[in-house]
Design a protein around this motif. Sequence first.
Motif, mmCIF file in Angstrom:
data_model
loop_
_atom_site.group_PDB
_atom_site.id
_atom_site.type_symbol
_atom_site.label_atom_id
_atom_site.label_comp_id
_atom_site.label_asym_id
_atom_site.label_seq_id
_atom_site.Cartn_x
_atom_site.Cartn_y
_atom_site.Cartn_z
ATOM 1 N N LYS A 84 10.631 34.472 -1.492
ATOM 2 C CA LYS A 84 10.483 35.730 -2.214
ATOM 3 C C LYS A 84 9.982 35.439 -3.622
ATOM 4 O O LYS A 84 10.549 34.597 -4.331
ATOM 5 N N CYS A 85 8.924 36.137 -4.010
ATOM 6 C CA CYS A 85 8.348 35.944 -5.334
ATOM 7 C C CYS A 85 9.285 36.538 -6.377
ATOM 8 O O CYS A 85 9.779 37.652 -6.229
ATOM 9 N N ARG A 86 9.504 35.784 -7.462
ATOM 10 C CA ARG A 86 10.427 36.260 -8.493
ATOM 11 C C ARG A 86 9.780 37.287 -9.418
ATOM 12 O O ARG A 86 10.480 37.972 -10.153
ATOM 13 N N THR A 87 8.459 37.420 -9.391
ATOM 14 C CA THR A 87 7.779 38.364 -10.267
ATOM 15 C C THR A 87 7.513 39.701 -9.586
ATOM 16 O O THR A 87 7.927 40.743 -10.078
ATOM 17 N N LYS A 134 0.852 -1.187 0.000
ATOM 18 C CA LYS A 134 0.000 0.000 0.000
ATOM 19 C C LYS A 134 0.891 1.240 0.000
ATOM 20 O O LYS A 134 1.752 1.390 0.854
ATOM 21 N N TYR A 135 0.695 2.078 -0.974
ATOM 22 C CA TYR A 135 1.454 3.317 -1.070
ATOM 23 C C TYR A 135 0.615 4.471 -0.503
ATOM 24 O O TYR A 135 -0.609 4.464 -0.638
ATOM 25 N N PRO A 136 1.263 5.455 0.109
ATOM 26 C CA PRO A 136 0.493 6.595 0.621
ATOM 27 C C PRO A 136 -0.045 7.425 -0.546
ATOM 28 O O PRO A 136 0.624 7.555 -1.572
ATOM 29 N N PRO A 137 -1.231 7.960 -0.406
ATOM 30 C CA PRO A 137 -1.784 8.784 -1.486
ATOM 31 C C PRO A 137 -1.027 10.107 -1.570
ATOM 32 O O PRO A 137 -0.971 10.868 -0.606
ATOM 33 N N LEU A 138 -0.403 10.359 -2.685
ATOM 34 C CA LEU A 138 0.340 11.602 -2.878
ATOM 35 C C LEU A 138 -0.456 12.546 -3.759
ATOM 36 O O LEU A 138 -1.038 12.145 -4.762
ATOM 37 N N LYS A 139 -0.465 13.790 -3.351
ATOM 38 C CA LYS A 139 -1.145 14.822 -4.115
ATOM 39 C C LYS A 139 -0.184 15.992 -4.229
ATOM 40 O O LYS A 139 0.226 16.560 -3.225
ATOM 41 N N ARG A 140 0.222 16.339 -5.426
ATOM 42 C CA ARG A 140 1.157 17.430 -5.638
ATOM 43 C C ARG A 140 0.399 18.669 -6.084
ATOM 44 O O ARG A 140 -0.456 18.587 -6.965
ATOM 45 N N GLU A 141 0.731 19.793 -5.465
ATOM 46 C CA GLU A 141 0.068 21.061 -5.779
ATOM 47 C C GLU A 141 1.096 22.173 -5.885
ATOM 48 O O GLU A 141 2.167 22.101 -5.296
ATOM 49 N N TRP A 142 0.741 23.211 -6.604
ATOM 50 C CA TRP A 142 1.572 24.408 -6.683
ATOM 51 C C TRP A 142 1.182 25.371 -5.581
ATOM 52 O O TRP A 142 0.005 25.566 -5.306
ATOM 53 N N PHE A 143 2.178 26.012 -4.961
ATOM 54 C CA PHE A 143 1.921 27.128 -4.051
ATOM 55 C C PHE A 143 2.084 28.378 -4.892
ATOM 56 O O PHE A 143 3.139 28.623 -5.467
ATOM 57 N N VAL A 144 1.013 29.176 -4.995
ATOM 58 C CA VAL A 144 1.040 30.370 -5.831
ATOM 59 C C VAL A 144 1.139 31.627 -4.970
ATOM 60 O O VAL A 144 0.708 31.640 -3.819
ATOM 61 N N CYS A 145 1.711 32.659 -5.543
ATOM 62 C CA CYS A 145 1.835 33.947 -4.858
ATOM 63 C C CYS A 145 0.441 34.548 -4.697
ATOM 64 O O CYS A 145 -0.303 34.662 -5.672
ATOM 65 N N PRO A 146 0.051 34.947 -3.466
ATOM 66 C CA PRO A 146 -1.279 35.521 -3.278
ATOM 67 C C PRO A 146 -1.422 36.918 -3.870
ATOM 68 O O PRO A 146 -2.537 37.398 -4.066
ATOM 69 N N VAL A 147 -0.320 37.571 -4.202
ATOM 70 C CA VAL A 147 -0.365 38.928 -4.750
ATOM 71 C C VAL A 147 -0.523 38.905 -6.267
ATOM 72 O O VAL A 147 -1.441 39.512 -6.822
ATOM 73 N N CYS A 148 0.377 38.178 -6.956
ATOM 74 C CA CYS A 148 0.365 38.223 -8.423
ATOM 75 C C CYS A 148 -0.069 36.916 -9.086
ATOM 76 O O CYS A 148 -0.334 36.888 -10.277
#
Length: 51
Positions: A39-42, A5-19
Amino acid sequence: MKKIKYPPLKREWFVCPVCGTKLIIYDNTAVLSGGEYIKCRTCKNEIEIKK
């Protein structure tokens, strides 16, 4: 024979709340140890990651 049994993996992006720029990708097994900042690169704002 038993199946592994493998653990359920869910990959998500963390997005900048400003831009809305995609900053880092994380999965549901990640452990956050206190306040992590990136630090956001944009828009050049410093963002605290809380998940």
